[in-house]
Motif scaffolding. Structure first.
Motif, mmCIF file in Angstrom:
data_model
loop_
_atom_site.group_PDB
_atom_site.id
_atom_site.type_symbol
_atom_site.label_atom_id
_atom_site.label_comp_id
_atom_site.label_asym_id
_atom_site.label_seq_id
_atom_site.Cartn_x
_atom_site.Cartn_y
_atom_site.Cartn_z
ATOM 1 N N ILE A 107 -41.073 -24.896 93.683
ATOM 2 C CA ILE A 107 -41.704 -24.508 92.412
ATOM 3 C C ILE A 107 -41.864 -22.988 92.351
ATOM 4 O O ILE A 107 -41.579 -22.370 91.320
ATOM 5 C CB ILE A 107 -43.058 -25.227 92.229
ATOM 6 C CG1 ILE A 107 -42.804 -26.715 91.980
ATOM 7 C CG2 ILE A 107 -43.852 -24.628 91.078
ATOM 8 C CD1 ILE A 107 -44.047 -27.565 92.006
ATOM 9 N N ASP A 108 -42.290 -22.389 93.462
ATOM 10 C CA ASP A 108 -42.430 -20.924 93.487
ATOM 11 C C ASP A 108 -41.079 -20.248 93.251
ATOM 12 O O ASP A 108 -40.990 -19.274 92.491
ATOM 13 C CB ASP A 108 -43.005 -20.460 94.826
ATOM 14 C CG ASP A 108 -44.478 -20.812 94.980
ATOM 15 O OD1 ASP A 108 -45.135 -21.091 93.948
ATOM 16 O OD2 ASP A 108 -44.976 -20.804 96.129
ATOM 17 N N ASP A 109 -40.035 -20.755 93.884
ATOM 18 C CA ASP A 109 -38.700 -20.188 93.673
ATOM 19 C C ASP A 109 -38.264 -20.338 92.224
ATOM 20 O O ASP A 109 -37.671 -19.428 91.647
ATOM 21 C CB ASP A 109 -37.663 -20.854 94.584
ATOM 22 C CG ASP A 109 -37.805 -20.413 96.025
ATOM 23 O OD1 ASP A 109 -38.513 -19.427 96.283
ATOM 24 O OD2 ASP A 109 -37.177 -21.062 96.892
ATOM 25 N N PHE A 110 -38.554 -21.491 91.648
ATOM 26 C CA PHE A 110 -38.170 -21.739 90.255
ATOM 27 C C PHE A 110 -38.890 -20.783 89.314
ATOM 28 O O PHE A 110 -38.282 -20.181 88.433
ATOM 29 C CB PHE A 110 -38.469 -23.188 89.884
ATOM 30 C CG PHE A 110 -38.088 -23.522 88.470
ATOM 31 C CD1 PHE A 110 -36.785 -23.839 88.154
ATOM 32 C CD2 PHE A 110 -39.039 -23.517 87.457
ATOM 33 C CE1 PHE A 110 -36.430 -24.147 86.855
ATOM 34 C CE2 PHE A 110 -38.690 -23.818 86.157
ATOM 35 C CZ PHE A 110 -37.378 -24.141 85.847
ATOM 36 N N ILE A 111 -40.182 -20.628 89.514
ATOM 37 C CA ILE A 111 -40.981 -19.771 88.633
ATOM 38 C C ILE A 111 -40.569 -18.310 88.773
ATOM 39 O O ILE A 111 -40.480 -17.583 87.783
ATOM 40 C CB ILE A 111 -42.487 -19.945 88.930
ATOM 41 C CG1 ILE A 111 -42.944 -21.331 88.468
ATOM 42 C CG2 ILE A 111 -43.322 -18.868 88.263
ATOM 43 C CD1 ILE A 111 -44.335 -21.705 88.897
ATOM 44 N N ASN A 112 -40.286 -17.885 90.004
ATOM 45 C CA ASN A 112 -39.987 -16.477 90.255
ATOM 46 C C ASN A 112 -38.507 -16.122 90.089
ATOM 47 O O ASN A 112 -38.141 -14.959 90.230
ATOM 48 C CB ASN A 112 -40.447 -16.087 91.657
ATOM 49 C CG ASN A 112 -41.952 -16.182 91.795
ATOM 50 O OD1 ASN A 112 -42.683 -15.863 90.873
ATOM 51 N ND2 ASN A 112 -42.418 -16.647 92.928
ATOM 52 N N ALA A 113 -37.663 -17.092 89.792
ATOM 53 C CA ALA A 113 -36.233 -16.822 89.626
ATOM 54 C C ALA A 113 -35.992 -16.107 88.299
ATOM 55 O O ALA A 113 -36.707 -16.316 87.313
ATOM 56 C CB ALA A 113 -35.446 -18.126 89.665
ATOM 57 N N SER A 114 -34.967 -15.282 88.288
ATOM 58 C CA SER A 114 -34.624 -14.569 87.053
ATOM 59 C C SER A 114 -33.851 -15.496 86.121
ATOM 60 O O SER A 114 -33.369 -16.558 86.531
ATOM 61 C CB SER A 114 -33.779 -13.335 87.379
ATOM 62 O OG SER A 114 -32.507 -13.742 87.848
ATOM 63 N N CYS A 127 -29.721 -22.110 92.709
ATOM 64 C CA CYS A 127 -29.603 -23.461 93.262
ATOM 65 C C CYS A 127 -30.150 -23.501 94.684
ATOM 66 O O CYS A 127 -29.438 -23.679 95.652
ATOM 67 C CB CYS A 127 -28.174 -23.958 93.194
ATOM 68 S SG CYS A 127 -27.561 -24.045 91.508
ATOM 69 N N ARG A 128 -31.409 -23.347 94.789
ATOM 70 C CA ARG A 128 -32.135 -23.231 96.049
ATOM 71 C C ARG A 128 -31.858 -24.392 96.991
ATOM 72 O O ARG A 128 -31.755 -25.526 96.586
ATOM 73 C CB ARG A 128 -33.630 -23.176 95.741
ATOM 74 C CG ARG A 128 -34.507 -23.163 96.943
ATOM 75 C CD ARG A 128 -35.948 -23.452 96.534
ATOM 76 N NE ARG A 128 -36.788 -23.602 97.682
ATOM 77 C CZ ARG A 128 -36.974 -24.744 98.324
ATOM 78 N NH1 ARG A 128 -36.396 -25.832 97.911
ATOM 79 N NH2 ARG A 128 -37.769 -24.801 99.365
ATOM 80 N N LYS A 129 -31.769 -24.064 98.247
ATOM 81 C CA LYS A 129 -31.658 -25.068 99.301
ATOM 82 C C LYS A 129 -32.953 -25.077 100.094
ATOM 83 O O LYS A 129 -33.742 -24.146 100.035
ATOM 84 C CB LYS A 129 -30.493 -24.741 100.251
ATOM 85 C CG LYS A 129 -29.161 -24.626 99.555
ATOM 86 C CD LYS A 129 -28.690 -25.950 99.059
ATOM 87 C CE LYS A 129 -27.319 -25.812 98.421
ATOM 88 N NZ LYS A 129 -26.983 -26.870 97.554
ATOM 89 N N LYS A 130 -33.167 -26.123 100.846
ATOM 90 C CA LYS A 130 -34.376 -26.232 101.653
ATOM 91 C C LYS A 130 -34.388 -25.107 102.680
ATOM 92 O O LYS A 130 -33.421 -24.911 103.405
ATOM 93 C CB LYS A 130 -34.406 -27.590 102.338
ATOM 94 C CG LYS A 130 -35.696 -27.905 103.011
ATOM 95 C CD LYS A 130 -35.718 -29.331 103.508
ATOM 96 C CE LYS A 130 -37.051 -29.644 104.149
ATOM 97 N NZ LYS A 130 -37.118 -31.031 104.575
ATOM 98 N N THR A 131 -35.489 -24.350 102.737
ATOM 99 C CA THR A 131 -35.540 -23.180 103.608
ATOM 100 C C THR A 131 -36.052 -23.514 105.000
ATOM 101 O O THR A 131 -35.615 -22.906 105.967
ATOM 102 C CB THR A 131 -36.425 -22.084 102.999
ATOM 103 O OG1 THR A 131 -37.718 -22.629 102.740
ATOM 104 C CG2 THR A 131 -35.831 -21.556 101.709
ATOM 105 N N LYS A 132 -36.960 -24.455 105.108
ATOM 106 C CA LYS A 132 -37.521 -24.812 106.413
ATOM 107 C C LYS A 132 -37.172 -26.256 106.721
ATOM 108 O O LYS A 132 -37.449 -27.155 105.929
ATOM 109 C CB LYS A 132 -39.040 -24.670 106.407
ATOM 110 C CG LYS A 132 -39.552 -23.274 106.162
ATOM 111 C CD LYS A 132 -41.074 -23.288 106.156
ATOM 112 C CE LYS A 132 -41.650 -21.981 105.701
ATOM 113 N NZ LYS A 132 -43.110 -22.039 105.586
#
Length: 90
Positions: free
Chosen positions: A37-44, A19-24
């Motif tokens: 999108i990168d986090d979603f694709i690379n998540a396990s 459940c990613r939060k905004k990083t910047k």
């Protein structure tokens, strides 16, 4: 020897939290979408499952809280309302 070189060149990425939060804070919209999108694709798969479970629990928790509030108001709460006022102009 080759595996040591590739490991040194490509350090492992830190595990992303579910459940990613905004990083910047200063990132523009497109940068934020790209990161998401990168986090979603690379998540396990476990990260996806955890995020899905948290989201479902949060949804049911919110709906339960709203239902409990409505039920407590219906039992003993005083309902206030304003009379309907209409004006007609010719």
């Amino acid at each position: 020897m080759e595996t040591q070189k590739t490991q040194a060149e490509n350090p492992p990425k830190p595990a992303t939290s579910s459940c990613r939060k905004k990083t910047k804070d200063d990132a523009n919209f497109l940068e934020d979408v790209k990161d998401h999108i990168d986090d979603f694709i690379n998540a396990s798969m476990d990260d996806h499952k955890n995020c899905f479970n948290k989201t479902i629990k949060k949804m049911f928790g919110l709906s339960k809280a709203v239902a409990d509030k409505q039920q407590s108001e219906a039992k003993g709460g005083v309902e206030s309302y304003l009379p309907l006022q209409t004006t007609v102009s010719d």
